[in-house]
Design a protein around this motif. Sequence first.
Motif, mmCIF file in Angstrom:
data_model
loop_
_atom_site.group_PDB
_atom_site.id
_atom_site.type_symbol
_atom_site.label_atom_id
_atom_site.label_comp_id
_atom_site.label_asym_id
_atom_site.label_seq_id
_atom_site.Cartn_x
_atom_site.Cartn_y
_atom_site.Cartn_z
ATOM 1 N N ALA A 231 0.814 -1.215 0.000
ATOM 2 C CA ALA A 231 0.000 0.000 0.000
ATOM 3 C C ALA A 231 0.846 1.263 0.000
ATOM 4 N N GLY A 232 2.171 1.133 0.223
ATOM 5 C CA GLY A 232 3.051 2.298 0.170
ATOM 6 C C GLY A 232 3.446 2.847 1.518
ATOM 7 N N GLU A 233 3.395 2.028 2.551
ATOM 8 C CA GLU A 233 3.861 2.462 3.874
ATOM 9 C C GLU A 233 5.285 1.952 4.089
ATOM 10 N N LEU A 234 6.143 2.834 4.583
ATOM 11 C CA LEU A 234 7.508 2.455 4.932
ATOM 12 C C LEU A 234 7.637 2.515 6.449
ATOM 13 N N TRP A 235 7.979 1.385 7.035
ATOM 14 C CA TRP A 235 8.076 1.234 8.485
ATOM 15 C C TRP A 235 9.519 0.982 8.897
ATOM 16 N N ARG A 236 9.775 1.257 10.168
ATOM 17 C CA ARG A 236 11.066 0.979 10.787
ATOM 18 C C ARG A 236 10.772 0.246 12.087
ATOM 19 N N ALA A 237 11.557 -0.804 12.394
ATOM 20 C CA ALA A 237 11.371 -1.554 13.645
ATOM 21 C C ALA A 237 12.715 -2.071 14.128
ATOM 22 N N ASP A 238 12.788 -2.356 15.427
ATOM 23 C CA ASP A 238 13.991 -2.951 15.992
ATOM 24 C C ASP A 238 14.150 -4.369 15.456
ATOM 25 N N TYR A 239 15.408 -4.786 15.294
ATOM 26 C CA TYR A 239 15.680 -6.147 14.865
ATOM 27 C C TYR A 239 16.780 -6.723 15.733
ATOM 28 N N PRO A 240 16.622 -7.919 16.230
ATOM 29 C CA PRO A 240 15.423 -8.751 16.116
ATOM 30 C C PRO A 240 14.366 -8.332 17.123
ATOM 31 N N GLY A 241 13.224 -8.891 17.021
ATOM 32 C CA GLY A 241 12.155 -8.664 17.987
ATOM 33 C C GLY A 241 11.021 -7.815 17.475
ATOM 34 N N GLY A 242 11.308 -6.802 16.658
ATOM 35 C CA GLY A 242 10.243 -5.998 16.076
ATOM 36 C C GLY A 242 9.698 -4.888 16.946
ATOM 37 N N GLY A 243 10.306 -4.637 18.091
ATOM 38 C CA GLY A 243 9.816 -3.572 18.968
ATOM 39 C C GLY A 243 9.977 -2.198 18.335
ATOM 40 N N ASN A 244 9.295 -1.231 18.907
ATOM 41 C CA ASN A 244 9.372 0.167 18.478
ATOM 42 C C ASN A 244 9.047 0.372 17.004
ATOM 43 N N ALA A 245 8.118 -0.405 16.455
ATOM 44 C CA ALA A 245 7.720 -0.222 15.054
ATOM 45 C C ALA A 245 7.131 1.174 14.883
ATOM 46 N N ARG A 246 7.609 1.858 13.851
ATOM 47 C CA ARG A 246 7.187 3.239 13.623
ATOM 48 C C ARG A 246 7.011 3.489 12.137
ATOM 49 N N LEU A 247 5.885 4.102 11.779
ATOM 50 C CA LEU A 247 5.636 4.485 10.395
ATOM 51 C C LEU A 247 6.520 5.683 10.055
ATOM 52 N N LEU A 248 7.389 5.517 9.062
ATOM 53 C CA LEU A 248 8.271 6.606 8.643
ATOM 54 C C LEU A 248 7.616 7.506 7.612
ATOM 55 N N MET A 249 6.823 6.868 6.717
ATOM 56 C CA MET A 249 6.253 7.626 5.613
ATOM 57 C C MET A 249 5.197 6.773 4.928
ATOM 58 N N SER A 250 4.190 7.439 4.371
ATOM 59 C CA SER A 250 3.194 6.737 3.572
ATOM 60 C C SER A 250 3.026 7.464 2.241
ATOM 61 N N ILE A 251 3.166 6.679 1.162
ATOM 62 C CA ILE A 251 2.885 7.221 -0.165
ATOM 63 C C ILE A 251 1.580 6.615 -0.691
ATOM 64 N N ALA A 252 0.762 6.096 0.217
ATOM 65 C CA ALA A 252 -0.500 5.462 -0.168
ATOM 66 C C ALA A 252 -1.369 6.350 -1.063
ATOM 67 N N PRO A 253 -1.464 7.657 -0.817
ATOM 68 C CA PRO A 253 -2.269 8.488 -1.720
ATOM 69 C C PRO A 253 -1.741 8.479 -3.168
ATOM 70 N N SER A 254 -0.445 8.340 -3.349
ATOM 71 C CA SER A 254 0.129 8.278 -4.690
ATOM 72 C C SER A 254 -0.041 6.893 -5.308
ATOM 73 N N VAL A 255 0.031 5.857 -4.491
ATOM 74 C CA VAL A 255 -0.105 4.485 -4.975
ATOM 75 C C VAL A 255 -1.536 4.233 -5.437
ATOM 76 N N GLY A 256 -2.493 4.699 -4.644
ATOM 77 C CA GLY A 256 -3.895 4.468 -4.993
ATOM 78 C C GLY A 256 -4.326 3.046 -4.701
ATOM 79 N N TRP A 257 -5.275 2.563 -5.467
ATOM 80 C CA TRP A 257 -5.848 1.246 -5.251
ATOM 81 C C TRP A 257 -4.838 0.165 -5.614
ATOM 82 N N VAL A 258 -4.644 -0.812 -4.727
ATOM 83 C CA VAL A 258 -3.679 -1.880 -4.954
ATOM 84 C C VAL A 258 -4.412 -3.168 -5.312
ATOM 85 N N GLU A 259 -4.107 -3.683 -6.493
ATOM 86 C CA GLU A 259 -4.604 -4.992 -6.911
ATOM 87 C C GLU A 259 -3.615 -5.562 -7.910
#
Length: 176
Positions: free
Chosen positions: A46-74
């Motif tokens: 969908a165009g979301e770029l996330w960052r998370a701790d590795y390993p474990g996945g803690g502190n997941a944070r959305l860095l940016m979303s280009i979803a409005p530019s991507v539009g409908w995904v199929e």
Amino acid sequence: LRVAANVSSDTPYTTVNALGETRFTTPIMVQFARSDPNTIYVLTRAGELWRADYPGGGNARLLMSIAPSVGWVEMENGALGFDLHPEFGRPGSPNAGFVYIYYTEYRKDGQTNHLTRFDLSAPTTEARRATATSLIAQERGNDGFHNAGMVAFGPDGMLWLAVGEASMRDCHQRLD
């Protein structure tokens, strides 16, 4: 798409979630910055770029979303690949915040494949999205197939992009 994976512990290999309980909706690609093996970057279709701790996945944070530019995904469109600049995270480098994302913009009247550079050093998700620098914007047919989109810096330091033939028969590769 669902893939059956071995999750039984009585065999030599099993599939485990390296990010613990952290989950992403339709992840398409993950990357590590060369300067930080303890952080994972995840791109969703969908165009979301996330960052998370590795390993474990803690502190997941959305860095940016280009979803409005991507539009409908199929089909085979949406965000398709990304890479971090080789100097990503390097203090003092002018490239320290750059990420390159390849995606298909879907509209009712057509589609465009984009390769765009963003600067993740901007202070907010909106400001990061506003740093968009278009490198490629290629119009394509409206069928949603054969987009591909592997983005990677090669050993030569150049940014490489593998793209599909966009269902155009004349562009298919031949090995004969």
